[in-house]
Design a protein around this motif. Structure first.
Motif, PDB file in Angstrom:
ATOM      1  N   TYR A 279     109.054  -6.324  27.633  1.00  0.00           N
ATOM      2  CA  TYR A 279     108.255  -5.798  26.746  1.00  0.00           C
ATOM      3  C   TYR A 279     107.477  -6.830  25.816  1.00  0.00           C
ATOM      4  N   GLN A 280     106.301  -6.306  25.725  1.00  0.00           N
ATOM      5  CA  GLN A 280     105.512  -7.019  24.889  1.00  0.00           C
ATOM      6  C   GLN A 280     105.026  -5.868  23.597  1.00  0.00           C
ATOM      7  N   PRO A 281     105.005  -6.308  22.247  1.00  0.00           N
ATOM      8  CA  PRO A 281     104.531  -5.852  21.143  1.00  0.00           C
ATOM      9  C   PRO A 281     103.112  -5.582  21.189  1.00  0.00           C
ATOM     10  N   PRO A 282     102.445  -4.414  20.775  1.00  0.00           N
ATOM     11  CA  PRO A 282     100.989  -4.254  20.832  1.00  0.00           C
ATOM     12  C   PRO A 282     100.431  -5.706  20.220  1.00  0.00           C
ATOM     13  N   ASN A 283      98.980  -5.798  20.862  1.00  0.00           N
ATOM     14  CA  ASN A 283      98.603  -7.153  20.794  1.00  0.00           C
ATOM     15  C   ASN A 283      98.455  -7.808  19.066  1.00  0.00           C
TER      16      ASN A 283
END
Ligand code: ZN
Length: 437
Positions: free
Chosen positions: A281-285
């Protein structure tokens, strides 16, 4: 071999040497070595047949030997494997040892071959054995118990003399009372009990199959293992191998999960989420501010009334930077759930027991800490829910923010999130939105 062929066996085991229960490591080693030797001999002389041949794993409670045995026998072209020597372990109620034995065997055998558990005949442990990876059972327990006036149920065994009522409506029990059965002749009583015991076994196997179809096997195991402390000890041991079980479990199931206590933290869905959230997962930019909201009764959380109010506040404040706010929920039993994910199975498809127990709170706060540590926010704003979490989440966030040199703000409610709290939240958000990062 030739006898089994002559009598037309469908499934047959080679002539192995059972290890037994209270035997020394030295003796256990001999049984493993000799069983393997016989297995190799077997393939040298084996001719074409229609039989499914079983390659037994020995070693007893000596797990290093179970591993060695499983690895070696798994390399041979058997169709089925079996775990030997569990009968005495079960008779001594050492289900915790049995769990270790099964998981060790399972871990070292080819996963595409069925695993048979020798001598497992009590319905109260079937679901546990199945959850651990056993596919087949055989046992004479139903008949042996009947001979001793023992009446099986899916929750344990009763002495016929101690029963006033039958807790069963199988064709044998439905119109009979224990007293009537006690008055039968010894032979008739034995037949009666043997048949009832078999009915109970079959019913439990059907229940397990249905639970598997519905993705509810864990719930069934949790329920059954509460029948006896020794069974529950075994259930708790699953934790040690939860990563292995996760690897072999489906990620999506037909029904949501029930979470009762910290014993459920080892379940594959929870392990799966823990492993994936930090890895995939990657949080929004543009996320700079992590806004942490407590879980709500309504799921998905973003459909809760309180969330809608908070969303409105965010919408009202300066349009320029509002994308920098990333909303996540902290929720038992998973930890942090980013809002974009809250509809994904099983993050919304679960029911949990409140109040949360100590270990569950501990687990969730560790997940919160790991999440904040892993991703690159600049500010953490927490809306604390002291009713369910005391000051646990606050303390955790404060600590990790201090280590990571992040700004930290906390808003706490005594009962519910009211207008004042929301006004306060609005001010805090405005203040931090003007921060230069
Ligand atoms: Zn019955």
């Amino acid at each position: 071999m030739s006898i089994k062929k002559k009598i037309g066996s469908d499934i047959a085991t080679i002539l192995d040497i059972p290890t037994g229960w209270k035997v020394s490591h030295k003796h256990a080693k001999i049984t493993v070595t000799n069983t393997l030797l016989r297995a190799r001999e077997f393939f040298k002389t084996k001719t074409e047949d229609q039989i499914l041949w079983v390659g037994p794993v020995q070693g007893g409670r000596h797990l290093d030997l179970v591993k060695e045995s499983a690895k070696a026998i798994g390399k041979m072209p058997f169709q089925i494997h079996a775990l030997g020597s569990p009968t005495e372990v079960m008779e001594n109620y050492r289900f915790d040892v049995l769990t270790d034995m099964i998981l060790t065997a399972k871990q070292n055998l080819p996963t595409n071959r069925p695993l048979h558990l020798f001598g497992a005949g009590h319905p109260f442990m079937f679901s546990l054995a199945v959850a651990l990876g056993c596919d087949l059972f055989d046992s004479a327990a139903y008949a042996l118990y009947a001979r001793q006036n023992r009446y099986m149920t899916e929750n344990g065994t009763w002495q016929l003399t101690k029963l006033d009522f039958f807790p069963c409506s199988c064709p044998k029990c439905v119109n009979k009372t224990p007293k009537e059965v006690l008055n039968k002749s010894a032979k008739d009583r034995e037949i009666f009990l043997a048949e009832h015991n078999l009915f109970v076994c079959i019913a439990e196997l059907r229940r397990i199959k249905q639970a598997i179809r519905e993705g509810r096997l864990w719930e069934l195991v949790e329920m059954r293992t509460h029948a006896h402390p020794a069974l529950f000890s075994a259930f708790k041991k699953i934790k040690k191998q939860s990563e292995l079980i996760e690897k072999l479990s489906p990620t999506i199931k037909k029904r949501g999960l029930f979470f009762f206590s910290s014993a459920g933290l080892a379940r594959p869905e929870i392990v799966h989420y823990r492993n994936k959230i930090l890895k995939n997962y990657q949080p929004p930019n543009y996320s700079k501010i992590l806004l942490l909201l407590p879980q709500t009764r309504k799921k998905p959380y973003h459909k809760a009334h309180i969330f809608k109010k908070i969303k409105k506040i965010i919408k009202n404040i300066s349009e320029k930077n509002r994308d920098t706010i990333h909303i996540c929920f902290y929720a038992a039993p998973f930890g942090i759930i980013p809002i974009e994910l809250d509809e994904i199975y099983p993050l919304s498809q679960n029911e949990i027991t409140f109040p949360l127990d100590y270990e569950t709170k501990e687990y969730v706060t560790i997940q919160i800490s790991e999440y904040i540590k892993h991703f690159h926010y600049k500010t953490v704003i927490l809306l604390n829910d002291p009713v369910h979490w005391d000051s646990k989440v606050t303390k955790t966030c404060k600590k990790i923010c201090k280590i990571k040199k992040l700004k930290f703000e906390e808003l706490s409610t005594k009962t519910e999130i009211n207008k004042d709290i929301l006004a306060c939240l609005e001010n805090i958000l405005k203040k931090h939105l003007s921060d230069k990062y």
